[in-house]
Write an enzyme that holds these catalytic residues in place. Structure first.
Site, PDB file in Angstrom:
ATOM      1  N   GLU A 118      82.603-126.953  -3.410  1.00 24.53           N
ATOM      2  CA  GLU A 118      80.996-127.145  -3.939  1.00 24.53           C
ATOM      3  C   GLU A 118      80.444-126.266  -4.107  1.00 24.53           C
ATOM      4  OE1 GLU A 118      79.885-131.110  -1.589  1.00 24.53           O
ATOM      5  OE2 GLU A 118      78.615-131.291  -3.618  1.00 24.53           O
ATOM      6  N   LYS A 195      79.161-134.353 -10.423  1.00 25.03           N
ATOM      7  CA  LYS A 195      79.444-135.198  -9.471  1.00 25.03           C
ATOM      8  C   LYS A 195      78.768-136.954  -9.436  1.00 25.03           C
ATOM      9  CE  LYS A 195      77.986-135.460  -4.095  1.00 25.03           C
ATOM     10  NZ  LYS A 195      77.701-134.323  -2.971  1.00 25.03           N
ATOM     11  N   CYS A 232      83.090-133.479  -3.840  1.00 28.34           N
ATOM     12  CA  CYS A 232      82.861-134.348  -2.850  1.00 28.34           C
ATOM     13  C   CYS A 232      82.431-135.898  -1.966  1.00 28.34           C
ATOM     14  CB  CYS A 232      81.172-133.764  -2.274  1.00 28.34           C
ATOM     15  SG  CYS A 232      80.860-133.970  -0.406  1.00 28.34           S
TER      16      CYS A 232
END
Lengths: 413, 413
Positions: A118, A195, A232
């Site tokens: 990430e 994300k 994540c």
């Protein structure tokens, strides 16, 4: 302390007698992972360039109407090579160089799809709550220097590249996103995946930098298989994994940045559960090392500061100042210069519940996983979670549950 | 072979040096579980009655406005005490007696809520595909002998009892369900919760015995906390766990019956992931031992039969018949008399990602877990998965995904 154990697996290998070790691996990992026979040149290059190289394979049964769909995936975890107060462009260039050398080795290992960690072009600086210089690491997903760099790699090595960056979205007022750019092995930009879930936990102050993604649950049909990117914190949300799978993902990458004290006990559980629950492969990647910042910051945890030995080692002048009473003991204990230890441990989990060992907790590394994607449908046909999922019921129940005046189904005496 | 390793945890304890063991436990289990100091009388009784007794505790931080909400939960795993061809009523009576003695010890340990394994009054005979005598184990959830038995226990020990049985539903044509009966510590019947997802996997031919449950995701508000029961295969469905949690469950029991070769690598993952994802405690329970059936049955796995040593040990006359050529080698290899080894390993997982060690893989056992239910909200406030869950989006996406002509979000070059 965090960082002491090189890896869980090497510790088990070292101490448990062989006959019991096989049972331990079966219970913990669904069996002994098949080691890949990687090229000597790759192993030598990894050693020379100082990163761990591991390779494992997952089998599927032969079928009559489908040929095996073998793909090699590469997961890269790395430290930031330069101090965080180095000029932005210099840090980015150093990271490009580091990734370039690891991807070169991945190519020798026959990797078809590579994924980086990430926000791989920068330190994970959101803990500082400072905007400058960190937001300067943001780039256009479409034509930023990092996307161009990845397109070159993709073309050169005929490799799909998943490149998670901090995105500057000039089209919409120059706002920021946490975005994975997906580049085809042809070098063409396939698209991007943002994300979906932004953490509100500990020092991960990301919600002050960017918002929840608006690209839904895109799946990218590459030449080597259908892939998706769950970035994540989305790892913690089973529905997020589910929707990537509903859209057809066979491999879901999970580029991450997470630290020992917060999440290490969760790490082996969540992505692996997602592989099981969704009959697909999952690939969680975590960065390694500890990243130090010049300006100290405080945490909302009532004052847990930096360990004295870390200070001694990294900021000897700070310790000296403290001892000369130029810095108060309160400041010294409460404020700190690092988010914590990123514990690496990147791994691949398979739909049958098995997994590879994790990469090192402390070192840069490349994990090569060979998988026959036919395993996904084979496991799905065996376990039938999708068929028995009763999604109609859940779509309805979920729609009820989010109503402001939802009445939960509670039975009392 | 399955059954050889007494437990994963005892193996780790035995071989890994103390300083590394602490790290291994932190990474694998979120830390070292606090051992409960159980009464000597209970430990002695457990030894005398030949079952394992383990106790662990989970802490929460003190709060100003809420007092700690300490509850002790008991999980019971057990073998069937009599051969499966014993008269039904005699088998049930023997199971009642066995559970009665273990619950007596649970009471000495201060257990407030006890849960038994799935279909605890019978062998897990669905693998045979025979209806008689197995369906005779079914009972009314409201006034069957087992519910009455549990009501007596509940009153006697001031204990909530979760009793998963095969239910005969006379109100609706005498059909069968797989149902957990929940009895208040007052002895009153609180209600029942039916298995939501029915397996179509391996020899678990349950879908020919009963259908998907229609009691939704009821949560039972007991004096000791809000509990729910996710029966067996529902463990594989993250949405099932989620809806119990949405309705307010703080402890979700998962009474199960599952075997080594099929699911052992999944067992430590799924319920623990559910505890993490939903900020609650989860309590998976699995039966132990191998259950033998008089009539051999075949599996849809291309002919994996019973191991010769098992046959030798359990059915010497069958082996003799084979050797006299009265039974063909084909029959001998393909048909078998047992479903497989139920591996016990019952455990409790906490919302912070930590867990207790598992009970034995081979022995009857009682696991006592003390938990401060305040931990659920504390972890929820820390990690915020519910707040960041974006359930509106998923309710909508799920409703789209179940449409017959759903168009998945796939991006191609």
């Amino acid at each position: 302390m965090a960082g002491a154990l090189e890896s869980l697996e090497s510790c088990l290998e070292q101490h448990i007698p062989p006959e019991e070790l096989a049972e331990v691996k079966r219970i913990l990992y669904g069996g002994e992972a098949r080691k890949l026979d990687l090229p000597t040149a790759a192993l030598a290059a990894a050693q020379e360039k100082d990163f761990e190289l591991q390779g494992y394979g997952f089998e599927a049964a032969p079928e009559q109407l489908r040929r095996p769909r073998i793909v090699r995936v590469g997961l890269i975890q790395n430290k930031i090579p330069l101090p965080t107060d180095t000029a932005v462009a210099v840090q980015v260039a150093a990271l490009h160089r580091r990734i370039e050398e690891i991807v070169g080795v991945a190519a020798v290992c026959g990797v078809n799809i590579v994924c980086f960690q990430e926000a791989w072009t920068m330190p994970f600086a959101f803990c500082t709550r400072e905007k400058l210089p960190w937001t300067e690491f943001a780039e256009s997903a479409e034509d930023g220097p990092t996307t161009k760099f990845c397109q070159e790699l993709a073309k050169k090595y005929n490799m799909v590249v998943v490149s998670p960056i901090l995105e500057r979205d000039e089209l919409h007022g120059g706002i920021l996103w946490n975005t994975a750019v997906v580049i085809s092995n042809s070098g063409a930009l396939l698209g991007k995946s943002r994300k979906n879930h932004i953490p509100r936990v500990g020092d991960f102050n990301e919600s002050t930098y960017y918002m929840e993604g608006n690209t839904g649950h895109s799946v990218f049909q590459t030449q080597f298989g259908a892939i998706a990117v769950n970035i994540c914190y989305g790892r913690h949300h089973p529905l997020n994994w589910l929707m990537y799978s509903m859209n057809g993902a066979e491999i879901i990458f999970n580029p991450s940045a997470t630290i020992g004290t917060l999440s290490e006990a969760l790490w082996p559980i969540e992505a692996r559960n997602a592989a099981i629950a969704n009959h697909c492969f999952t690939c969680p990647i975590n960065r390694v090392g500890t990243e130090y910042y010049k300006n100290a910051f405080t945490s909302g945890d009532g004052g847990k500061g930096m360990f004295r030995d870390h200070i001694q080692c990294q900021f000897p002048d700070l310790l000296e100042a403290k001892e000369k009473d130029q810095v108060g003991v309160g400041d010294f204990l409460v404020s700190h210069h690092e988010l914590g230890h990123f514990y690496g441990s990147s791994y691949v989990a398979a739909p049958d519940g098995s997994r590879t060992p994790g990469l090192s907790r402390t070192q840069d590394g490349l994990l090569v996983a060979e998988m026959d994607l036919n395993l996904c449908r084979q496991v799905s046909d065996k376990w039938n979670f999708k068929m028995t999922g009763r999604y109609e019921m859940y779509a309805e129940k979920l729609a009820e549950a989010i109503q402001p005046f939802f009445i939960p189904n509670i039975i009392k005496e």
